[in-house]
Scaffold this motif. Structure first.
Motif, PDB file in Angstrom:
ATOM      1  N   GLN A  88       0.836  -1.190   0.000  1.00  0.00           N
ATOM      2  CA  GLN A  88       0.000   0.000   0.000  1.00  0.00           C
ATOM      3  C   GLN A  88       0.873   1.243   0.000  1.00  0.00           C
ATOM      4  O   GLN A  88       1.922   1.279   0.638  1.00  0.00           O
ATOM      5  N   ASN A  89       0.422   2.258  -0.726  1.00  0.00           N
ATOM      6  CA  ASN A  89       1.040   3.570  -0.742  1.00  0.00           C
ATOM      7  C   ASN A  89      -0.047   4.577  -0.416  1.00  0.00           C
ATOM      8  O   ASN A  89      -1.208   4.372  -0.773  1.00  0.00           O
ATOM      9  N   GLY A  90       0.325   5.660   0.211  1.00  0.00           N
ATOM     10  CA  GLY A  90      -0.686   6.669   0.489  1.00  0.00           C
ATOM     11  C   GLY A  90      -0.125   7.834   1.268  1.00  0.00           C
ATOM     12  O   GLY A  90       1.004   7.810   1.759  1.00  0.00           O
ATOM     13  N   PHE A  91      -0.943   8.873   1.345  1.00  0.00           N
ATOM     14  CA  PHE A  91      -0.578  10.041   2.135  1.00  0.00           C
ATOM     15  C   PHE A  91      -1.839  10.757   2.582  1.00  0.00           C
ATOM     16  O   PHE A  91      -2.916  10.561   2.036  1.00  0.00           O
ATOM     17  N   ASN A  92      -1.664  11.583   3.602  1.00  0.00           N
ATOM     18  CA  ASN A  92      -2.747  12.399   4.124  1.00  0.00           C
ATOM     19  C   ASN A  92      -2.216  13.803   4.304  1.00  0.00           C
ATOM     20  O   ASN A  92      -1.184  14.000   4.948  1.00  0.00           O
ATOM     21  N   LEU A  93      -2.896  14.770   3.682  1.00  0.00           N
ATOM     22  CA  LEU A  93      -2.532  16.180   3.790  1.00  0.00           C
ATOM     23  C   LEU A  93      -3.622  16.922   4.552  1.00  0.00           C
ATOM     24  O   LEU A  93      -4.811  16.655   4.355  1.00  0.00           O
ATOM     25  N   GLU A  94      -3.222  17.871   5.399  1.00  0.00           N
ATOM     26  CA  GLU A  94      -4.204  18.706   6.080  1.00  0.00           C
ATOM     27  C   GLU A  94      -4.941  19.591   5.086  1.00  0.00           C
ATOM     28  O   GLU A  94      -6.153  19.764   5.187  1.00  0.00           O
ATOM     29  N   GLU A  95      -4.191  20.163   4.135  1.00  0.00           N
ATOM     30  CA  GLU A  95      -4.804  21.067   3.155  1.00  0.00           C
ATOM     31  C   GLU A  95      -3.955  21.124   1.899  1.00  0.00           C
ATOM     32  O   GLU A  95      -2.770  20.816   1.916  1.00  0.00           O
ATOM     33  N   LEU A  96      -4.601  21.514   0.814  1.00  0.00           N
ATOM     34  CA  LEU A  96      -3.915  21.685  -0.457  1.00  0.00           C
ATOM     35  C   LEU A  96      -4.583  22.826  -1.200  1.00  0.00           C
ATOM     36  O   LEU A  96      -5.817  22.886  -1.295  1.00  0.00           O
ATOM     37  N   TYR A  97      -3.774  23.748  -1.684  1.00  0.00           N
ATOM     38  CA  TYR A  97      -4.263  24.872  -2.477  1.00  0.00           C
ATOM     39  C   TYR A  97      -3.677  24.754  -3.874  1.00  0.00           C
ATOM     40  O   TYR A  97      -2.483  24.487  -4.020  1.00  0.00           O
ATOM     41  N   VAL A  98      -4.504  24.959  -4.872  1.00  0.00           N
ATOM     42  CA  VAL A  98      -4.043  24.958  -6.258  1.00  0.00           C
ATOM     43  C   VAL A  98      -4.547  26.246  -6.903  1.00  0.00           C
ATOM     44  O   VAL A  98      -5.742  26.552  -6.847  1.00  0.00           O
ATOM     45  N   THR A  99      -3.633  27.004  -7.486  1.00  0.00           N
ATOM     46  CA  THR A  99      -3.991  28.247  -8.155  1.00  0.00           C
ATOM     47  C   THR A  99      -3.521  28.175  -9.603  1.00  0.00           C
ATOM     48  O   THR A  99      -2.347  27.903  -9.857  1.00  0.00           O
ATOM     49  N   LEU A 100      -4.449  28.395 -10.529  1.00  0.00           N
ATOM     50  CA  LEU A 100      -4.148  28.404 -11.961  1.00  0.00           C
ATOM     51  C   LEU A 100      -4.209  29.836 -12.460  1.00  0.00           C
ATOM     52  O   LEU A 100      -5.212  30.528 -12.239  1.00  0.00           O
ATOM     53  N   ASP A 101      -3.157  30.291 -13.109  1.00  0.00           N
ATOM     54  CA  ASP A 101      -3.149  31.597 -13.754  1.00  0.00           C
ATOM     55  C   ASP A 101      -3.383  31.381 -15.245  1.00  0.00           C
ATOM     56  O   ASP A 101      -2.617  30.656 -15.892  1.00  0.00           O
ATOM     57  N   LEU A 102      -4.453  31.985 -15.765  1.00  0.00           N
ATOM     58  CA  LEU A 102      -4.879  31.760 -17.143  1.00  0.00           C
ATOM     59  C   LEU A 102      -4.937  33.066 -17.917  1.00  0.00           C
ATOM     60  O   LEU A 102      -5.154  34.140 -17.347  1.00  0.00           O
ATOM     61  N   ASP A 103      -4.744  32.960 -19.225  1.00  0.00           N
ATOM     62  CA  ASP A 103      -4.882  34.090 -20.141  1.00  0.00           C
ATOM     63  C   ASP A 103      -5.913  33.723 -21.200  1.00  0.00           C
ATOM     64  O   ASP A 103      -5.861  32.631 -21.765  1.00  0.00           O
TER      65      ASP A 103
END
Length: 135
Positions: A88-103
């Motif tokens: 088994q592989n895995g992880f647990n994150l408290e939070e994740l933010y993703v920001t996309l800059d688009l044109d």
């Protein structure tokens, strides 16, 4: 007699913090705790969507992606045997933010005198308590 816990804290930081979080901050993330990637780093062309019609040409391009929260690992499991023939592989994150800059580029087809319009915008996502596992 010296307190070993205080000695470890002075060298490594907070004892109950994941070593992976410290490694991420030290070697991967910038001083603000983010990982910013130019879109051309992982894409041949940063054009996400394109339309050509008789009235207008429109193009949506991704300029950059920024990740935050990559130093909030609560757990990380890599090649953890959970059965006789299963890993088994895995992880647990408290939070994740993703920001996309688009044109977004709009160019009318009607004449050369019509203006080209370029709009820049940001699309942000926030996730909390992320748990990913595979076996």
């Amino acid at each position: 007699q010296p307190d070993i816990t205080l000695s470890i804290q002075s060298v490594l930081g907070q004892v109950d913090e994941s070593p992976l979080n410290r490694l991420m901050r030290r070697f991967v993330l910038d001083e603000d705790g983010h990982l910013s990637l130019n879109a051309t780093t992982f894409m041949d062309s940063n054009v996400v969507y394109e339309i050509n019609s008789e009235a207008t040409d429109a193009k949506l391009s991704l300029s950059s992606v920024t990740f935050g929260g990559l130093d909030t690992f609560k757990s990380f499991r890599f090649i953890d045997p959970i059965g006789k023939y299963t890993l088994q592989n895995g992880f647990n994150l408290e939070e994740l933010y993703v920001t996309l800059d688009l044109d977004a580029l709009f160019r009318p087809q009607s004449s050369d005198s019509d203006p080209t319009v370029l709009e820049n915008f940001t699309f942000s996502l926030q996730f909390e308590d992320i748990n990913v596992e595979s076996a």
